[in-house]
Design a protein around this motif. Sequence first.
Motif, PDB file in Angstrom:
ATOM      1  N   MET A   1     -17.138  -8.926  -9.927  1.00 18.71           N
ATOM      2  CA  MET A   1     -16.062  -9.410  -9.070  1.00 18.71           C
ATOM      3  C   MET A   1     -16.646  -9.663  -7.682  1.00 18.71           C
ATOM      4  O   MET A   1     -17.481  -8.922  -7.206  1.00 18.71           O
ATOM      5  N   SER A   2     -16.200 -10.714  -7.043  1.00 15.97           N
ATOM      6  CA  SER A   2     -16.714 -11.048  -5.721  1.00 15.97           C
ATOM      7  C   SER A   2     -16.265 -10.024  -4.691  1.00 15.97           C
ATOM      8  O   SER A   2     -15.321  -9.270  -4.915  1.00 15.97           O
ATOM      9  N   ASP A   3     -16.966 -10.025  -3.560  1.00 18.18           N
ATOM     10  CA  ASP A   3     -16.605  -9.117  -2.472  1.00 18.18           C
ATOM     11  C   ASP A   3     -15.173  -9.374  -2.022  1.00 18.18           C
ATOM     12  O   ASP A   3     -14.415  -8.450  -1.780  1.00 18.18           O
ATOM     13  N   LEU A   4     -14.786 -10.640  -1.966  1.00 20.03           N
ATOM     14  CA  LEU A   4     -13.415 -10.989  -1.578  1.00 20.03           C
ATOM     15  C   LEU A   4     -12.422 -10.417  -2.581  1.00 20.03           C
ATOM     16  O   LEU A   4     -11.400  -9.870  -2.216  1.00 20.03           O
ATOM     17  N   GLY A   5     -12.758 -10.508  -3.877  1.00 17.35           N
ATOM     18  CA  GLY A   5     -11.888  -9.956  -4.904  1.00 17.35           C
ATOM     19  C   GLY A   5     -11.780  -8.455  -4.794  1.00 17.35           C
ATOM     20  O   GLY A   5     -10.695  -7.885  -4.966  1.00 17.35           O
ATOM     21  N   ASN A   6     -12.901  -7.782  -4.528  1.00 21.81           N
ATOM     22  CA  ASN A   6     -12.895  -6.322  -4.367  1.00 21.81           C
ATOM     23  C   ASN A   6     -11.996  -5.907  -3.206  1.00 21.81           C
ATOM     24  O   ASN A   6     -11.257  -4.931  -3.314  1.00 21.81           O
ATOM     25  N   LYS A   7     -12.076  -6.625  -2.111  1.00 23.51           N
ATOM     26  CA  LYS A   7     -11.253  -6.312  -0.944  1.00 23.51           C
ATOM     27  C   LYS A   7      -9.775  -6.438  -1.271  1.00 23.51           C
ATOM     28  O   LYS A   7      -8.969  -5.592  -0.880  1.00 23.51           O
ATOM     29  N   GLN A   8      -9.418  -7.490  -2.002  1.00 24.86           N
ATOM     30  CA  GLN A   8      -8.018  -7.717  -2.333  1.00 24.86           C
ATOM     31  C   GLN A   8      -7.505  -6.679  -3.328  1.00 24.86           C
ATOM     32  O   GLN A   8      -6.385  -6.189  -3.192  1.00 24.86           O
ATOM     33  N   VAL A   9      -8.322  -6.326  -4.306  1.00 30.80           N
ATOM     34  CA  VAL A   9      -7.933  -5.296  -5.277  1.00 30.80           C
ATOM     35  C   VAL A   9      -7.715  -3.978  -4.547  1.00 30.80           C
ATOM     36  O   VAL A   9      -6.697  -3.303  -4.748  1.00 30.80           O
ATOM     37  N   PHE A  10      -8.661  -3.621  -3.678  1.00 29.57           N
ATOM     38  CA  PHE A  10      -8.513  -2.369  -2.925  1.00 29.57           C
ATOM     39  C   PHE A  10      -7.265  -2.422  -2.054  1.00 29.57           C
ATOM     40  O   PHE A  10      -6.492  -1.461  -2.008  1.00 29.57           O
ATOM     41  N   SER A  11      -7.046  -3.526  -1.385  1.00 29.34           N
ATOM     42  CA  SER A  11      -5.875  -3.698  -0.521  1.00 29.34           C
ATOM     43  C   SER A  11      -4.583  -3.502  -1.311  1.00 29.34           C
ATOM     44  O   SER A  11      -3.686  -2.762  -0.880  1.00 29.34           O
ATOM     45  N   ASN A  12      -4.487  -4.156  -2.453  1.00 31.14           N
ATOM     46  CA  ASN A  12      -3.282  -4.034  -3.283  1.00 31.14           C
ATOM     47  C   ASN A  12      -3.065  -2.596  -3.736  1.00 31.14           C
ATOM     48  O   ASN A  12      -1.942  -2.083  -3.694  1.00 31.14           O
ATOM     49  N   ASN A  13      -4.133  -1.951  -4.186  1.00 26.26           N
ATOM     50  CA  ASN A  13      -4.017  -0.571  -4.661  1.00 26.26           C
ATOM     51  C   ASN A  13      -3.678   0.386  -3.523  1.00 26.26           C
ATOM     52  O   ASN A  13      -2.867   1.288  -3.696  1.00 26.26           O
ATOM     53  N   LEU A  14      -4.282   0.191  -2.366  1.00 22.44           N
ATOM     54  CA  LEU A  14      -3.993   1.037  -1.210  1.00 22.44           C
ATOM     55  C   LEU A  14      -2.517   0.918  -0.829  1.00 22.44           C
ATOM     56  O   LEU A  14      -1.824   1.932  -0.645  1.00 22.44           O
ATOM     57  N   VAL A  39      -7.767   1.034   9.036  1.00 20.44           N
ATOM     58  CA  VAL A  39      -6.805   1.111   7.936  1.00 20.44           C
ATOM     59  C   VAL A  39      -6.052  -0.207   7.807  1.00 20.44           C
ATOM     60  O   VAL A  39      -5.788  -0.683   6.701  1.00 20.44           O
ATOM     61  N   ARG A  40      -5.733  -0.833   8.935  1.00 21.83           N
ATOM     62  CA  ARG A  40      -5.054  -2.139   8.911  1.00 21.83           C
ATOM     63  C   ARG A  40      -5.923  -3.169   8.192  1.00 21.83           C
ATOM     64  O   ARG A  40      -5.438  -3.907   7.337  1.00 21.83           O
ATOM     65  N   ASP A  41      -7.210  -3.185   8.512  1.00 22.63           N
ATOM     66  CA  ASP A  41      -8.110  -4.157   7.883  1.00 22.63           C
ATOM     67  C   ASP A  41      -8.268  -3.890   6.382  1.00 22.63           C
ATOM     68  O   ASP A  41      -8.344  -4.826   5.589  1.00 22.63           O
ATOM     69  N   TRP A  42      -8.291  -2.634   5.980  1.00 21.75           N
ATOM     70  CA  TRP A  42      -8.347  -2.313   4.542  1.00 21.75           C
ATOM     71  C   TRP A  42      -7.085  -2.798   3.844  1.00 21.75           C
ATOM     72  O   TRP A  42      -7.154  -3.406   2.785  1.00 21.75           O
ATOM     73  N   SER A  43      -5.923  -2.489   4.428  1.00 21.84           N
ATOM     74  CA  SER A  43      -4.663  -2.839   3.767  1.00 21.84           C
ATOM     75  C   SER A  43      -4.396  -4.343   3.778  1.00 21.84           C
ATOM     76  O   SER A  43      -3.646  -4.846   2.944  1.00 21.84           O
ATOM     77  N   ASN A  44      -5.029  -5.065   4.695  1.00 20.80           N
ATOM     78  CA  ASN A  44      -4.887  -6.527   4.736  1.00 20.80           C
ATOM     79  C   ASN A  44      -5.978  -7.239   3.944  1.00 20.80           C
ATOM     80  O   ASN A  44      -5.985  -8.466   3.874  1.00 20.80           O
ATOM     81  N   GLY A  45      -6.912  -6.482   3.374  1.00 17.92           N
ATOM     82  CA  GLY A  45      -7.992  -7.079   2.580  1.00 17.92           C
ATOM     83  C   GLY A  45      -9.070  -7.740   3.402  1.00 17.92           C
ATOM     84  O   GLY A  45      -9.834  -8.559   2.893  1.00 17.92           O
ATOM     85  N   ARG A  46      -9.159  -7.396   4.680  1.00 15.52           N
ATOM     86  CA  ARG A  46     -10.198  -7.974   5.542  1.00 15.52           C
ATOM     87  C   ARG A  46     -11.540  -7.285   5.364  1.00 15.52           C
ATOM     88  O   ARG A  46     -12.586  -7.928   5.430  1.00 15.52           O
ATOM     89  N   THR A  47     -11.508  -5.957   5.188  1.00 14.34           N
ATOM     90  CA  THR A  47     -12.746  -5.198   5.020  1.00 14.34           C
ATOM     91  C   THR A  47     -12.597  -4.253   3.835  1.00 14.34           C
ATOM     92  O   THR A  47     -11.491  -3.996   3.355  1.00 14.34           O
ATOM     93  N   TYR A  48     -13.745  -3.731   3.401  1.00 14.68           N
ATOM     94  CA  TYR A  48     -13.785  -2.817   2.270  1.00 14.68           C
ATOM     95  C   TYR A  48     -14.387  -1.506   2.758  1.00 14.68           C
ATOM     96  O   TYR A  48     -15.408  -1.501   3.437  1.00 14.68           O
ATOM     97  N   PRO A  49     -13.758  -0.380   2.426  1.00 20.58           N
ATOM     98  CA  PRO A  49     -14.246   0.907   2.952  1.00 20.58           C
ATOM     99  C   PRO A  49     -15.533   1.383   2.275  1.00 20.58           C
ATOM    100  O   PRO A  49     -15.830   1.001   1.140  1.00 20.58           O
ATOM    101  N   ARG A  50     -16.248   2.234   2.972  1.00 19.10           N
ATOM    102  CA  ARG A  50     -17.412   2.897   2.389  1.00 19.10           C
ATOM    103  C   ARG A  50     -16.923   3.898   1.350  1.00 19.10           C
ATOM    104  O   ARG A  50     -15.774   4.326   1.380  1.00 19.10           O
ATOM    105  N   ILE A  51     -17.823   4.294   0.471  1.00 25.20           N
ATOM    106  CA  ILE A  51     -17.453   5.177  -0.632  1.00 25.20           C
ATOM    107  C   ILE A  51     -16.895   6.514  -0.142  1.00 25.20           C
ATOM    108  O   ILE A  51     -15.990   7.066  -0.749  1.00 25.20           O
ATOM    109  N   ASP A  52     -17.403   7.026   0.991  1.00 28.31           N
ATOM    110  CA  ASP A  52     -16.883   8.310   1.489  1.00 28.31           C
ATOM    111  C   ASP A  52     -15.430   8.183   1.926  1.00 28.31           C
ATOM    112  O   ASP A  52     -14.632   9.114   1.756  1.00 28.31           O
ATOM    113  N   LYS A  53     -15.067   7.019   2.436  1.00 26.75           N
ATOM    114  CA  LYS A  53     -13.665   6.799   2.837  1.00 26.75           C
ATOM    115  C   LYS A  53     -12.781   6.575   1.612  1.00 26.75           C
ATOM    116  O   LYS A  53     -11.619   7.007   1.589  1.00 26.75           O
TER     117      LYS A  53
END
Length: 129
Positions: A1-14, A39-53
């Motif tokens: 899955m592309s980085d953009l797809g990963n961000k959106q999946v994480f955003s939706n799940n968050l 947190v805003r950027d994660w929930s909007n799908g702009r960035t993807y968190p590190r594994i520790d987060k």
Amino acid sequence: MSDLGNKQVFSNNLKYYMKLNEKDRTNICNDLKLNYSTVRDWSNGRTYPRIDKIEMLANYFGIQKSDLIEKKDKLITDIEKGAKLTEQIMLWANNNIEKELLVSCTMLEPQQQEVVLNMVKMYIDKDKE
């Protein structure tokens, strides 16, 4: 899955787990000592968190890391079923003790639930005497 797809999946799940747990960005920021913009950027799908987060958030919501990073199927998940059951319990229960008892029983295995039910029946029968 592309980085953009990963961000959106994480955003939706968050957003899903935030809604399920009745948390907003401010709650998460205050509880986990995170920057609001992060947190805003994660929930909007702009960035993807590190594994520790991701691990921190999974622990916060009481879920697996995979629940945050993997795309969910269309099928109703156990968490959704549990949320619907809890919602129904809140409608049925007359007070906080009933709510706690009913919710706690849903977390037990069927055999354990039977033991609790038998104990309740015993107390009801004892009160009838």
